[in-house]
Design a protein around this motif. Structure first.
Motif, PDB file in Angstrom:
ATOM      1  N   SER A  73      43.986  39.986  42.924  1.00  0.00           N
ATOM      2  CA  SER A  73      42.658  39.958  43.546  1.00  0.00           C
ATOM      3  C   SER A  73      41.567  40.388  42.559  1.00  0.00           C
ATOM      4  CB  SER A  73      42.620  40.828  44.799  1.00  0.00           C
ATOM      5  OG  SER A  73      42.869  42.177  44.488  1.00  0.00           O
ATOM      6  N   TYR A  74      41.879  41.327  41.686  1.00  0.00           N
ATOM      7  CA  TYR A  74      40.901  41.766  40.691  1.00  0.00           C
ATOM      8  C   TYR A  74      40.626  40.655  39.683  1.00  0.00           C
ATOM      9  CZ  TYR A  74      40.630  46.753  41.861  1.00  0.00           C
ATOM     10  OH  TYR A  74      40.380  47.952  42.458  1.00  0.00           O
ATOM     11  N   LEU A  75      41.700  40.067  39.152  1.00  0.00           N
ATOM     12  CA  LEU A  75      41.513  39.021  38.154  1.00  0.00           C
ATOM     13  C   LEU A  75      40.767  37.829  38.752  1.00  0.00           C
ATOM     14  CD1 LEU A  75      42.128  38.652  35.151  1.00  0.00           C
ATOM     15  CD2 LEU A  75      44.084  37.261  35.823  1.00  0.00           C
ATOM     16  N   TYR A  76      41.108  37.474  39.988  1.00  0.00           N
ATOM     17  CA  TYR A  76      40.419  36.377  40.672  1.00  0.00           C
ATOM     18  C   TYR A  76      38.929  36.697  40.783  1.00  0.00           C
ATOM     19  CZ  TYR A  76      39.235  32.781  44.075  1.00  0.00           C
ATOM     20  OH  TYR A  76      38.655  31.713  44.701  1.00  0.00           O
ATOM     21  N   SER A  77      38.605  37.900  41.210  1.00  0.00           N
ATOM     22  CA  SER A  77      37.215  38.306  41.371  1.00  0.00           C
ATOM     23  C   SER A  77      36.461  38.263  40.037  1.00  0.00           C
ATOM     24  CB  SER A  77      37.162  39.716  41.963  1.00  0.00           C
ATOM     25  OG  SER A  77      35.841  40.169  42.066  1.00  0.00           O
ATOM     26  N   ILE A  78      37.101  38.709  38.967  1.00  0.00           N
ATOM     27  CA  ILE A  78      36.487  38.689  37.630  1.00  0.00           C
ATOM     28  C   ILE A  78      36.178  37.260  37.228  1.00  0.00           C
ATOM     29  CG2 ILE A  78      36.941  39.117  35.177  1.00  0.00           C
ATOM     30  CD1 ILE A  78      38.649  41.604  36.207  1.00  0.00           C
ATOM     31  N   PHE A  79      37.184  36.394  37.298  1.00  0.00           N
ATOM     32  CA  PHE A  79      36.998  34.988  36.932  1.00  0.00           C
ATOM     33  C   PHE A  79      35.935  34.343  37.824  1.00  0.00           C
ATOM     34  CE2 PHE A  79      40.537  35.430  34.231  1.00  0.00           C
ATOM     35  CZ  PHE A  79      40.860  34.240  33.594  1.00  0.00           C
ATOM     36  N   PHE A  80      36.056  34.560  39.134  1.00  0.00           N
ATOM     37  CA  PHE A  80      35.135  33.934  40.084  1.00  0.00           C
ATOM     38  C   PHE A  80      33.691  34.336  39.795  1.00  0.00           C
ATOM     39  CE2 PHE A  80      32.605  33.743  43.917  1.00  0.00           C
ATOM     40  CZ  PHE A  80      32.874  32.475  44.382  1.00  0.00           C
ATOM     41  N   ASN A  81      33.442  35.631  39.638  1.00  0.00           N
ATOM     42  CA  ASN A  81      32.075  36.101  39.404  1.00  0.00           C
ATOM     43  C   ASN A  81      31.490  35.562  38.103  1.00  0.00           C
ATOM     44  OD1 ASN A  81      30.902  37.900  41.508  1.00  0.00           O
ATOM     45  ND2 ASN A  81      32.849  38.950  41.249  1.00  0.00           N
ATOM     46  N   LEU A  82      32.292  35.529  37.041  1.00  0.00           N
ATOM     47  CA  LEU A  82      31.768  35.036  35.759  1.00  0.00           C
ATOM     48  C   LEU A  82      31.506  33.533  35.804  1.00  0.00           C
ATOM     49  CD1 LEU A  82      33.825  37.206  33.251  1.00  0.00           C
ATOM     50  CD2 LEU A  82      31.431  37.482  33.942  1.00  0.00           C
ATOM     51  N   ILE A  83      32.399  32.775  36.427  1.00  0.00           N
ATOM     52  CA  ILE A  83      32.184  31.328  36.562  1.00  0.00           C
ATOM     53  C   ILE A  83      30.991  31.057  37.477  1.00  0.00           C
ATOM     54  CG2 ILE A  83      33.174  29.189  37.515  1.00  0.00           C
ATOM     55  CD1 ILE A  83      35.949  30.283  36.527  1.00  0.00           C
ATOM     56  N   LYS A 151      32.634  44.579  35.840  1.00  0.00           N
ATOM     57  CA  LYS A 151      32.871  45.693  34.912  1.00  0.00           C
ATOM     58  C   LYS A 151      33.782  46.745  35.544  1.00  0.00           C
ATOM     59  CE  LYS A 151      30.424  48.778  31.739  1.00  0.00           C
ATOM     60  NZ  LYS A 151      30.988  50.080  31.925  1.00  0.00           N
ATOM     61  N   SER A 152      33.542  47.083  36.808  1.00  0.00           N
ATOM     62  CA  SER A 152      34.375  48.070  37.498  1.00  0.00           C
ATOM     63  C   SER A 152      35.827  47.606  37.570  1.00  0.00           C
ATOM     64  CB  SER A 152      33.857  48.311  38.920  1.00  0.00           C
ATOM     65  OG  SER A 152      32.585  48.886  38.884  1.00  0.00           O
ATOM     66  N   GLN A 153      36.033  46.333  37.889  1.00  0.00           N
ATOM     67  CA  GLN A 153      37.393  45.811  38.012  1.00  0.00           C
ATOM     68  C   GLN A 153      38.086  45.718  36.657  1.00  0.00           C
ATOM     69  OE1 GLN A 153      36.189  42.423  40.352  1.00  0.00           O
ATOM     70  NE2 GLN A 153      37.070  43.307  42.185  1.00  0.00           N
ATOM     71  N   VAL A 154      37.368  45.259  35.630  1.00  0.00           N
ATOM     72  CA  VAL A 154      37.944  45.197  34.286  1.00  0.00           C
ATOM     73  C   VAL A 154      38.386  46.599  33.857  1.00  0.00           C
ATOM     74  CG1 VAL A 154      37.389  44.848  31.830  1.00  0.00           C
ATOM     75  CG2 VAL A 154      36.754  43.109  33.510  1.00  0.00           C
ATOM     76  N   GLU A 155      37.521  47.592  34.049  1.00  0.00           N
ATOM     77  CA  GLU A 155      37.846  48.961  33.642  1.00  0.00           C
ATOM     78  C   GLU A 155      38.979  49.541  34.491  1.00  0.00           C
ATOM     79  OE1 GLU A 155      34.021  50.922  33.635  1.00  0.00           O
ATOM     80  OE2 GLU A 155      33.512  50.064  31.670  1.00  0.00           O
TER      81      GLU A 155
END
Length: 179
Positions: A73-83, A151-155
Motif C-alpha cells: 500500500s505504501y509503494l502504491y501510494s508513492i507511485f500513484f502520487n508521483l505519477i 516523503k512520510s511513506q518513503v521514510e
C-alpha cells in the motif's frame, strides 16, 4: 460567516491529520515482493481516463531491477502520487511524458520519476516541496498533502527522497531504498 469558515477549515485539518496518522499506523502491514511493472500497470488502469484525455506517455524501464519486498500500500501510494502529480502539473504546450526507471546500486534500489511538466524554482522551493499544505501551482486543485505523504511513506520504509526541478522544464524525484 467567518466563524463558520474557520470551523470548516479546522475540520479539514483534523481530517487530514487523521488520514496521516492512519497511514502511519499501516506500517505494520506485511511486506511482500512487488513488481514495479505490475504496480505501474495497475495505476495506469486506475487513472486511464486522465492518461487518455491528456495523451500522457508513461515510459518505464525496470530492466535492471523490477521487484522489491516492501509494504504494497505504501509503494502504491508513492507511485500513484508521483505519477498523478506529473499529470496534474503537466505543461500545457507539450505532450506529457513521465519516465520511471529503477537501478540497483550496491545495496540500494534507486527509483527515478521524471516528467516534462511545469516544474518549480528548485532554489526557492526545494526545502518546502515536501511540506504539509505546500503548493506551488495554485491553478490546479489540491491540498498540498500528496508529496508530504510520499516523503512520510518513503521514510517509513527506511528510504529517502530528493527532488530536482526547473521551472517550465520539469521535475525529477529520486528515491533510494536499502535492500
Amino acid at each position: 460567516i467567518a466563524l463558520k469558515q474557520s470551523v470548516l477549515t479546522l475540520d479539514n485539518v483534523i481530517r487530514d491529520l487523521n488520514f496521516i496518522l492512519q497511514v502511519r499506523k499501516d506500517i505494520n502491514e506485511q511486506k511482500i515482493e512487488i513488481s514495479f511493472y505490475d504496480m505501474v500497470d495497475k495505476i495506469k488502469t486506475s487513472i486511464s481516463n486522465e492518461i487518455n484525455e491528456n495523451k500522457v506517455q508513461i515510459l518505464v524501464d525496470f530492466s535492471e531491477i523490477d521487484t522489491m519486498t516492501t509494504i504494497k500500500s505504501y509503494l502504491y501510494s508513492i507511485f500513484f502520487n508521483l505519477i498523478n502529480n506529473s499529470i496534474k502539473y503537466r505543461h500545457a504546450d507539450r505532450t506529457p511524458v513521465i519516465e520511471i526507471k529503477s537501478k540497483k546500486v550496491e545495496s540500494k534500489i534507486i527509483l527515478k520519476f521524471k516528467d516534462n511538466g511545469l516544474g518549480f524554482d528548485n532554489i526557492k522551493s526545494v526545502n518546502q516541496v515536501f511540506g504539509l499544505y505546500k503548493r506551488f501551482h495554485k491553478h490546479v486543485e489540491g491540498k498540498g498533502l500528496g508529496l508530504f505523504m510520499v516523503k512520510s511513506q518513503v521514510e517509513s520504509l527506511g528510504g529517502k527522497i530528493s527532488v530536482e526541478s526547473e521551472l517550465n522544464v520539469g521535475t525529477e524525484f529520486t528515491i533510494e531504498f536499502k535492500v
